[in-house]
Design a protein around this motif. Structure first.
Motif, PDB file in Angstrom:
ATOM      1  N   GLU A  39       0.813  -1.213   0.000  1.00 51.75           N
ATOM      2  CA  GLU A  39       0.000   0.000   0.000  1.00 51.75           C
ATOM      3  C   GLU A  39       0.850   1.269   0.000  1.00 51.75           C
ATOM      4  N   LEU A  40       1.928   1.287   0.767  1.00 52.30           N
ATOM      5  CA  LEU A  40       2.761   2.484   0.860  1.00 52.30           C
ATOM      6  C   LEU A  40       3.814   2.553  -0.241  1.00 52.30           C
ATOM      7  N   GLU A  41       4.569   1.496  -0.400  1.00 52.63           N
ATOM      8  CA  GLU A  41       5.720   1.499  -1.306  1.00 52.63           C
ATOM      9  C   GLU A  41       5.350   1.153  -2.742  1.00 52.63           C
ATOM     10  N   GLU A  42       4.178   0.563  -2.940  1.00 52.44           N
ATOM     11  CA  GLU A  42       3.694   0.157  -4.254  1.00 52.44           C
ATOM     12  C   GLU A  42       4.565  -0.928  -4.877  1.00 52.44           C
ATOM     13  N   VAL A  43       5.105  -1.803  -4.024  1.00 58.15           N
ATOM     14  CA  VAL A  43       5.873  -2.964  -4.479  1.00 58.15           C
ATOM     15  C   VAL A  43       5.459  -4.180  -3.654  1.00 58.15           C
ATOM     16  N   ARG A  44       5.628  -5.339  -4.242  1.00 55.36           N
ATOM     17  CA  ARG A  44       5.228  -6.584  -3.595  1.00 55.36           C
ATOM     18  C   ARG A  44       6.442  -7.276  -2.997  1.00 55.36           C
ATOM     19  N   ILE A  45       6.315  -7.657  -1.728  1.00 56.68           N
ATOM     20  CA  ILE A  45       7.332  -8.487  -1.088  1.00 56.68           C
ATOM     21  C   ILE A  45       6.655  -9.734  -0.536  1.00 56.68           C
ATOM     22  N   VAL A  46       7.445 -10.774  -0.376  1.00 56.34           N
ATOM     23  CA  VAL A  46       6.977 -12.000   0.259  1.00 56.34           C
ATOM     24  C   VAL A  46       7.970 -12.324   1.364  1.00 56.34           C
ATOM     25  N   ILE A  47       7.468 -12.359   2.595  1.00 55.74           N
ATOM     26  CA  ILE A  47       8.310 -12.690   3.744  1.00 55.74           C
ATOM     27  C   ILE A  47       8.147 -14.176   4.011  1.00 55.74           C
TER      28      ILE A  47
ATOM     29  N   THR B  50       9.354  -8.864  -5.658  1.00 56.35           N
ATOM     30  CA  THR B  50       8.993  -9.228  -7.029  1.00 56.35           C
ATOM     31  C   THR B  50       8.566  -7.988  -7.796  1.00 56.35           C
ATOM     32  N   ASP B  51       8.838  -8.008  -9.102  1.00 58.42           N
ATOM     33  CA  ASP B  51       8.396  -6.890  -9.933  1.00 58.42           C
ATOM     34  C   ASP B  51       7.000  -7.191 -10.474  1.00 58.42           C
ATOM     35  N   GLY B  52       6.511  -6.347 -11.346  1.00 62.34           N
ATOM     36  CA  GLY B  52       5.154  -6.479 -11.858  1.00 62.34           C
ATOM     37  C   GLY B  52       4.901  -7.723 -12.680  1.00 62.34           C
ATOM     38  N   THR B  53       5.971  -8.374 -13.155  1.00 62.70           N
ATOM     39  CA  THR B  53       5.816  -9.603 -13.930  1.00 62.70           C
ATOM     40  C   THR B  53       5.972 -10.844 -13.058  1.00 62.70           C
ATOM     41  N   GLY B  54       6.322 -10.631 -11.783  1.00 59.30           N
ATOM     42  CA  GLY B  54       6.548 -11.752 -10.874  1.00 59.30           C
ATOM     43  C   GLY B  54       8.001 -12.165 -10.792  1.00 59.30           C
ATOM     44  N   ALA B  55       8.867 -11.523 -11.584  1.00 59.56           N
ATOM     45  CA  ALA B  55      10.297 -11.826 -11.562  1.00 59.56           C
ATOM     46  C   ALA B  55      10.952 -11.163 -10.351  1.00 59.56           C
TER      47      ALA B  55
ATOM     48  N   ARG C  88      20.290  -3.872  -7.458  1.00 62.95           N
ATOM     49  CA  ARG C  88      20.666  -2.506  -7.844  1.00 62.95           C
ATOM     50  C   ARG C  88      19.537  -1.771  -8.554  1.00 62.95           C
ATOM     51  N   THR C  89      18.446  -2.463  -8.837  1.00 69.33           N
ATOM     52  CA  THR C  89      17.296  -1.828  -9.481  1.00 69.33           C
ATOM     53  C   THR C  89      16.767  -0.711  -8.591  1.00 69.33           C
ATOM     54  N   LYS C  90      16.491   0.415  -9.183  1.00 69.25           N
ATOM     55  CA  LYS C  90      15.971   1.558  -8.434  1.00 69.25           C
ATOM     56  C   LYS C  90      14.490   1.334  -8.102  1.00 69.25           C
ATOM     57  N   MET C  91      14.078   1.860  -6.974  1.00 71.37           N
ATOM     58  CA  MET C  91      12.684   1.711  -6.540  1.00 71.37           C
ATOM     59  C   MET C  91      11.712   2.286  -7.565  1.00 71.37           C
ATOM     60  N   GLU C  92      12.078   3.384  -8.202  1.00 70.54           N
ATOM     61  CA  GLU C  92      11.222   3.989  -9.227  1.00 70.54           C
ATOM     62  C   GLU C  92      10.981   3.019 -10.379  1.00 70.54           C
ATOM     63  N   THR C  93      12.044   2.349 -10.817  1.00 68.78           N
ATOM     64  CA  THR C  93      11.933   1.360 -11.890  1.00 68.78           C
ATOM     65  C   THR C  93      11.077   0.189 -11.464  1.00 68.78           C
ATOM     66  N   LEU C  94      11.282  -0.272 -10.233  1.00 66.03           N
ATOM     67  CA  LEU C  94      10.488  -1.376  -9.705  1.00 66.03           C
ATOM     68  C   LEU C  94       9.005  -0.997  -9.666  1.00 66.03           C
ATOM     69  N   ARG C  95       8.707   0.170  -9.129  1.00 68.44           N
ATOM     70  CA  ARG C  95       7.305   0.607  -9.049  1.00 68.44           C
ATOM     71  C   ARG C  95       6.660   0.690 -10.429  1.00 68.44           C
ATOM     72  N   SER C  96       7.397   1.199 -11.398  1.00 68.23           N
ATOM     73  CA  SER C  96       6.824   1.359 -12.745  1.00 68.23           C
ATOM     74  C   SER C  96       6.557   0.001 -13.413  1.00 68.23           C
ATOM     75  N   SER C  97       7.208  -1.065 -12.951  1.00 66.24           N
ATOM     76  CA  SER C  97       6.989  -2.384 -13.546  1.00 66.24           C
ATOM     77  C   SER C  97       5.593  -2.934 -13.259  1.00 66.24           C
ATOM     78  N   TYR C  98       4.911  -2.347 -12.284  1.00 64.15           N
ATOM     79  CA  TYR C  98       3.555  -2.788 -11.946  1.00 64.15           C
ATOM     80  C   TYR C  98       2.502  -2.148 -12.847  1.00 64.15           C
ATOM     81  N   GLY C  99       2.926  -1.271 -13.727  1.00 67.90           N
ATOM     82  CA  GLY C  99       1.994  -0.663 -14.679  1.00 67.90           C
ATOM     83  C   GLY C  99       1.195   0.494 -14.093  1.00 67.90           C
ATOM     84  N   GLY C 100       1.599   0.986 -12.918  1.00 70.64           N
ATOM     85  CA  GLY C 100       0.835   2.045 -12.287  1.00 70.64           C
ATOM     86  C   GLY C 100       1.482   3.319 -12.247  1.00 70.64           C
TER      87      GLY C 100
END
Length: 85
Positions: free
Chosen positions: A12-20, A63-68, A73-85
């Motif tokens: 909800e906050l970071e707009e990225v998916r993690i699995v603990i 995980t990124d927007g494709t599940g990979a 070293r990937t930037k958070m901005e790039t990661l967030r944009s992979s979700y299509g939002g």
């Protein structure tokens, strides 16, 4: 907080998916941030500063927007944009 609660708050906050990788009943620290991490921060920096301190040695996967699993070293901005939002 449980792993699921942290995962949801991070999404909800970071707009990225993690699995603990922890028991569903594990009690972990609190994700007490009100602003998302800077887009220029790398995934590794973000994990070290915000996630590792509260998960008590459990494994975590980003995980990124494709599940990979993106490179640390990937930037958070790039990661967030992979979700299509």
């Amino acid at each position: 907080m449980t792993p699921r609660e942290i995962e949801q708050m991070v999404f909800e906050l970071e707009e990225v998916r993690i699995v603990i990788r922890a028991s569903v009943n594990a009690e972990l620290g609190d994700y007490e941030y009100s602003r998302k991490a800077a887009g220029s921060a790398s995934i590794t920096e973000w994990l070290q500063q915000r996630i590792y301190p509260i998960i008590e040695g459990y494994d975590v996967v980003v995980t990124d927007g494709t599940g990979a699993i993106p490179h640390g070293r990937t930037k958070m901005e790039t990661l967030r944009s992979s979700y299509g939002g």
